[in-house]
Design a protein around this motif. Structure first.
Motif, mmCIF file in Angstrom:
data_model
loop_
_atom_site.group_PDB
_atom_site.id
_atom_site.type_symbol
_atom_site.label_atom_id
_atom_site.label_comp_id
_atom_site.label_asym_id
_atom_site.label_seq_id
_atom_site.Cartn_x
_atom_site.Cartn_y
_atom_site.Cartn_z
ATOM 1 N N ILE A 75 0.858 -1.192 0.000
ATOM 2 C CA ILE A 75 0.000 0.000 0.000
ATOM 3 C C ILE A 75 0.897 1.246 0.000
ATOM 4 N N ASP A 76 0.680 2.231 -0.835
ATOM 5 C CA ASP A 76 -0.465 2.506 -1.687
ATOM 6 C C ASP A 76 -0.267 2.082 -3.142
ATOM 7 N N ASN A 79 -3.033 -2.547 -3.406
ATOM 8 C CA ASN A 79 -3.911 -2.716 -2.251
ATOM 9 C C ASN A 79 -4.341 -4.175 -2.116
ATOM 10 N N ARG A 191 14.396 8.397 0.543
ATOM 11 C CA ARG A 191 13.400 9.328 -0.001
ATOM 12 C C ARG A 191 14.066 10.400 -0.865
ATOM 13 N N HIS A 201 6.360 6.967 -6.370
ATOM 14 C CA HIS A 201 5.641 6.034 -5.518
ATOM 15 C C HIS A 201 5.759 6.476 -4.057
ATOM 16 N N LYS A 202 4.751 6.141 -3.281
ATOM 17 C CA LYS A 202 4.716 6.571 -1.882
ATOM 18 C C LYS A 202 5.328 5.512 -0.975
ATOM 19 N N SER A 204 5.097 4.374 2.525
ATOM 20 C CA SER A 204 4.151 4.582 3.623
ATOM 21 C C SER A 204 4.760 4.170 4.962
ATOM 22 N N ARG A 205 4.423 4.910 6.007
ATOM 23 C CA ARG A 205 4.818 4.581 7.373
ATOM 24 C C ARG A 205 3.578 4.584 8.266
ATOM 25 N N LEU A 206 3.453 3.551 9.081
ATOM 26 C CA LEU A 206 2.343 3.435 10.019
ATOM 27 C C LEU A 206 2.775 3.654 11.458
ATOM 28 N N ASP A 294 6.498 -1.225 0.007
ATOM 29 C CA ASP A 294 6.305 0.228 0.094
ATOM 30 C C ASP A 294 5.677 0.628 1.419
ATOM 31 N N ASN A 295 4.922 -0.269 2.034
ATOM 32 C CA ASN A 295 4.285 -0.013 3.330
ATOM 33 C C ASN A 295 5.212 -0.577 4.408
ATOM 34 N N ARG A 296 6.207 0.192 4.801
ATOM 35 C CA ARG A 296 7.353 -0.310 5.539
ATOM 36 C C ARG A 296 7.032 -0.963 6.884
#
Length: 331
Positions: A75-76, A79, A191, A201-202, A204-206, A294-296
């Protein structure tokens, strides 16, 4: 006069031969049509199905294969539930599912979306693996018989971004990747490098950046428990916020735990060896790539199982074809 007399005989004979051949040809066609009309419709349907299934298998095995995204690790870019087509010919297809990969001069490049065999996957045997892959291909990724005890599909294949090539080094600092390319002596922020190359591309970090002190305190608290010691109240208080994190940075937590264990037992060389991975990072040897999601904070990737052999890369992501609102190239 004899020459003129023979001419009609020759043409008559030629006409007879031609008529015989045409008659025989018409008879064969008529028998073939009668045979087709007499054929059992069920057998006719089975024959058509087997022919179509064979074509689907050939296309999926050697040219383009359909996959379904099972997790949120990309993500993103991708999905959960996205259906994608993967170009399998670009890096060389396998002769048979799971066997004898054909090599090509084209190798995965940095930033490619690649699909590869999960190094952590535990096989149930070659027969099951082939059956699973054949069914998966025939149903265009809709049916996956390889499931765990909870009924969830096992991660036999992973789809990630090729973040590093041979000679690269990587380190993580509070969840952010830094790269030192082959032949260079300085580290560059991932980055910053992506922006300089025009990659949009993004990443992502949660994991909230302000929660790292609590996460590291929780790692130290875990070390106290590993040592069989009561955790001080002050440390418990500092770590309290980390327990509410849904997607913590496990690498940062583990590094904090190992540092505490090493301080308590400096004679135990195991901890120095494990800490070295966090301090020195990862090195990508020749013939391998370093895959990252990408969604690390929700991706099990090269940071956990290391660089992946190029020979285990099955293809490159092409397009999302379902759902309709997400149709488009994978970048």
């Amino acid at each position: 006069m004899s020459g003129y007399a023979k001419a009609p005989d020759f043409f008559d004979r030629l006409q007879q031969i031609t008529e015989a051949l045409l008659t025989r040809r018409r008879r064969r066609r008529r028998l073939k049509k009668e045979k087709q009309r007499a054929k059992n419709p069920v057998l006719d349907w089975i024959e058509a199905f087997l022919w179509a299934a064979g074509m689907v298998l050939l296309i999926n095995q050697y040219l383009i294969q359909a996959y379904q995204i099972p997790s949120g690790s990309m993500i993103d870019t991708l999905n959960i539930g996205d259906h994608v087509f993967v170009n399998k010919i670009v890096f060389g297809p396998e002769l048979l599912p799971g066997l004898a990969k054909i090599s090509t001069p084209i190798k995965p490049k940095r930033n490619d979306i690649i699909i590869f065999e999960n190094p952590s996957y535990i096989s149930r045997g070659p027969v099951f693996d082939i059956a699973q892959r054949v069914i998966y291909m025939l149903t265009l990724s809709l049916v996956d018989i390889d499931r765990d005890e909870a009924g969830q599909p096992k991660a036999h294949f992973l789809i990630k971004r090729s973040a590093g090539a041979a000679g690269d080094r990587f380190i993580m600092e509070k969840g952010e990747m830094r790269i030192r390319f082959a032949g260079e002596d300085r580290w560059i922020d991932e980055r910053e490098y992506a922006a300089a190359r025009g990659w949009n591309h993004k990443i992502s970090r949660l994991m909230p950046a302000d929660q790292y002190p609590a996460l590291e305190a929780d790692g130290r608290a875990a070390a106290w428990m590993d040592l069989g010691l009561p955790v001080p109240e002050k440390l418990q208080s500092a770590a309290r916020g980390a327990r509410d994190l849904r997607f913590p940075d496990y690498l940062a937590h583990e590094n904090s735990r190992l540092q505490t264990l090493r301080s308590a037992m400096p004679h135990d060389k195991r901890y120095a060896t494990l800490i070295a991975r966090h301090r020195l990072g990862w090195y990508v040897p020749e013939g391998r790539v370093f895959p990252l999601g990408d969604n690390r904070d929700n991706s099990r990737d090269g940071r956990y199982f290391g660089p992946v052999r190029v020979t285990k890369v099955l293809g490159r992501g092409m397009i999302i074809y379902w759902p309709l609102r997400r149709i488009g190239p994978i970048i």
